[in-house]
Motif scaffolding. Structure first.
Motif, mmCIF file in Angstrom:
data_model
loop_
_atom_site.group_PDB
_atom_site.id
_atom_site.type_symbol
_atom_site.label_atom_id
_atom_site.label_comp_id
_atom_site.label_asym_id
_atom_site.label_seq_id
_atom_site.Cartn_x
_atom_site.Cartn_y
_atom_site.Cartn_z
ATOM 1 N N UNK A 48 0.799 -1.219 0.000
ATOM 2 C CA UNK A 48 0.000 0.000 0.000
ATOM 3 C C UNK A 48 0.834 1.272 0.000
ATOM 4 N N UNK A 49 2.140 1.141 0.182
ATOM 5 C CA UNK A 49 3.044 2.289 0.067
ATOM 6 C C UNK A 49 4.190 1.877 -0.846
ATOM 7 N N UNK A 50 4.386 2.643 -1.930
ATOM 8 C CA UNK A 50 5.418 2.344 -2.913
ATOM 9 C C UNK A 50 6.156 3.636 -3.276
ATOM 10 N N UNK A 51 7.406 3.509 -3.690
ATOM 11 C CA UNK A 51 8.179 4.645 -4.166
ATOM 12 C C UNK A 51 8.066 4.735 -5.690
ATOM 13 N N UNK A 52 7.919 5.967 -6.213
ATOM 14 C CA UNK A 52 7.807 6.146 -7.657
ATOM 15 C C UNK A 52 8.674 7.306 -8.121
ATOM 16 N N UNK A 53 8.900 7.344 -9.435
ATOM 17 C CA UNK A 53 9.713 8.407 -10.050
ATOM 18 C C UNK A 53 8.791 9.418 -10.719
ATOM 19 N N UNK A 54 8.241 10.285 -9.926
ATOM 20 C CA UNK A 54 7.246 11.249 -10.392
ATOM 21 C C UNK A 54 7.936 12.462 -11.004
ATOM 22 N N UNK A 55 7.650 12.746 -12.286
ATOM 23 C CA UNK A 55 8.267 13.879 -12.991
ATOM 24 C C UNK A 55 7.170 14.637 -13.737
ATOM 25 N N UNK A 56 6.610 15.649 -13.131
ATOM 26 C CA UNK A 56 5.551 16.399 -13.808
ATOM 27 C C UNK A 56 5.345 17.736 -13.114
ATOM 28 N N UNK A 57 4.812 18.685 -13.871
ATOM 29 C CA UNK A 57 4.446 19.957 -13.250
ATOM 30 C C UNK A 57 2.947 20.190 -13.330
ATOM 31 N N UNK A 58 2.264 19.575 -14.323
ATOM 32 C CA UNK A 58 0.808 19.567 -14.309
ATOM 33 C C UNK A 58 0.322 18.415 -13.426
ATOM 34 N N UNK A 59 -0.913 18.503 -13.002
ATOM 35 C CA UNK A 59 -1.503 17.429 -12.212
ATOM 36 C C UNK A 59 -3.015 17.544 -12.211
ATOM 37 N N UNK A 60 -3.657 16.565 -11.612
ATOM 38 C CA UNK A 60 -5.117 16.575 -11.537
ATOM 39 C C UNK A 60 -5.589 17.694 -10.616
#
Length: 266
Positions: free
Chosen positions: A181-193
């Motif tokens: 239920x907890x994972x690490x990710x490589x988030x690369x963005x400046x827009x979002x929901x």
């Protein structure tokens, strides 16, 4: 007598949406190799590039030829007019050719059962297709993390290091793939929901509450959209491999259905 040679099974065909580029004054179409490699090696499917030229694509042909589609990440942004917002600043990179293809063709392809995997910009496109809205500069909003890629002088492979955890929502598609239920990710963005679209099920959130993954709740086929980049971590991230493997399995199911329909019609 030589042993009987059987032909290898046909692989499902996966369309990968391209970006519009300019190359020495010529209009072109571009797909990064990370998507090609992930579809080939992990999804075990045949990747084909879909040019962002609305005048040459039609949904009927795509439905008869494709078993899945990947909406890729991109440095360009979805035009704000697509979700009823004020126009983005003139310096913002946009891709009107890609907008025309995605928003013109994808709704019908999804309704007709095509599995879809949306990544980064593809995640944002799927949200807007379902009448959601986007925040064009997440890092400027109070209480939000800075989800951007950071120092551009780093070696390119370092851009895709894990940047923050996600909290996986129990009972969804992603929990079945992640196993945690907890994972690490490589988030690369400046827009979002900003507002999640109609009929979309949140699958994971960032520590600041931003939606980082969702699925389409009211369709039977595999659908998943993620705000990070699993295509760049297929060598060392079990979750990245699980995402593409599940997508590939869904594409094989679609392939069997498509081939059966052809046989039944003959």
């Amino acid at each position: 007598m030589p042993a009987f040679q059987t032909s290898p099974p046909r692989r499902p065909v996966v369309g990968i949406i391209a970006d519009s580029i300019e190359f020495h004054g010529h209009r072109g179409h571009s797909v990064l190799h990370g998507y090609v490699r992930a579809v080939n090696e992990i999804a075990q499917a045949m990747p084909v590039m879909l040019p962002v030229a609305a005048e040459v694509l039609d949904g009927t042909t795509l439905l008869g030829a494709l078993d899945g589609i990947v909406l890729t990440g991109s440095p360009s942004n979805v035009a704000a007019e697509r979700y009823g917002a004020s126009a983005l600043p003139a310096a913002t990179r946009q891709d009107t050719h890609r907008d025309a293809v995605v928003f013109g063709l994808l709704p019908a392809l999804i309704r007709r059962g095509l599995p879809v995997l949306g990544i980064c910009r593809g995640f944002q496109e799927l949200n807007v297709i379902h009448r959601g809205t986007l925040e064009p500069a997440v890092h400027e909003q109070p209480g939000r993390l800075d989800h951007r890629e950071g120092d551009h002088n780093r070696p390119i492979e370092r851009w895709y290091d894990n940047s923050h955890p996600i909290h996986v929502i129990p009972g969804g598609v992603l929990e079945g793939l992640a196993g945690e239920l907890v994972m690490q990710v490589n988030s690369l963005h400046h827009q979002g929901v900003d507002r999640l679209g109609d009929g979309l099920r949140p699958e994971a959130t960032a520590p600041d509450g931003l939606v980082e993954a969702f699925s389409i709740a009211d369709v039977p086929q595999f659908t998943l959209a993620v705000q990070w980049h699993p295509e760049m971590r297929i060598d060392d991230c079990p979750l990245s491999r699980a995402i593409f493997a599940a997508f590939g399995n869904a594409c094989r199911t679609r392939q069997r259905e498509r081939e059966q329909a052809i046989l039944s019609a003959s």
